[in-house]
Design a protein around this motif. Sequence first.
Motif, PDB file in Angstrom:
ATOM      1  N   MET A  89       0.860  -1.184   0.000  1.00  0.00           N
ATOM      2  CA  MET A  89       0.000   0.000   0.000  1.00  0.00           C
ATOM      3  C   MET A  89       0.893   1.230   0.000  1.00  0.00           C
ATOM      4  N   LEU A  91       0.968   5.782   0.045  1.00  0.00           N
ATOM      5  CA  LEU A  91       0.332   7.086   0.173  1.00  0.00           C
ATOM      6  C   LEU A  91       1.196   8.113  -0.546  1.00  0.00           C
ATOM      7  N   GLU A 127      -4.157   7.339  -2.118  1.00  0.00           N
ATOM      8  CA  GLU A 127      -3.789   6.005  -1.627  1.00  0.00           C
ATOM      9  C   GLU A 127      -3.995   5.007  -2.754  1.00  0.00           C
ATOM     10  N   THR A 128      -3.079   4.048  -2.854  1.00  0.00           N
ATOM     11  CA  THR A 128      -3.237   2.958  -3.816  1.00  0.00           C
ATOM     12  C   THR A 128      -2.560   1.714  -3.267  1.00  0.00           C
ATOM     13  N   SER A 129      -2.891   0.581  -3.853  1.00  0.00           N
ATOM     14  CA  SER A 129      -2.211  -0.660  -3.480  1.00  0.00           C
ATOM     15  C   SER A 129      -1.890  -1.424  -4.751  1.00  0.00           C
TER      16      SER A 129
END
Length: 196
Positions: A89, A91, A127-129
């Motif tokens: 994950m 940010l 935010e990403t994963s």
Amino acid sequence: MNKQEFTITVYTENRIGLVSRIAIMFSRRKINIESLNTSPSEIEGIHRFTIVIEETEEVVRKLVRQVEKQVEVLKAYYNTNDEIVWQEMALYKVSTDEIAEKIKVERLLHKYGARAILIRKDYTIFETSGHREEIDKLVKVLEPCGLIEFVRSGRVAIIKGSDSFHAKIKAFEKSEPGETVVENEFLDKQDEVFSM
């Protein structure tokens, strides 16, 4: 043998100082930890370490055996990237003015699977994963757009095999149940005498 990326999964009791003892095992062997994540597991009272290193399989095999010798360690596994499902994950903090001017935010969010989690006048946090490569691509896109700060989590991974550590623990408990605690009457009587 060539070095490759391995993910080591360690199931442990939750004890103070265990992270540093395990980290010392890696540093003594001059093995760099690329990623380290600890979290509770699906079993109450048992924690899970996910450690990513780049090394030969022979070295990893020996290292995992050494890790398992720690009293608090219940089981340790190692896997290649093909044997696990994993994500990280990230940010990203970006200047709100820059991102609004230079990029179509909706397109960015859709293309990289990102979402805005905080929007302020001075900055926006996305935010990403995903896998490291996907996360790094978004860093490159955002750098010219006023990237202020970036942080990535450690890897979280699940082994693709259908066996679970939880099932193995339950089977072990059935085959070798723990001893029942028996009160020692002699000690209880001694305690009564000393308390008088």
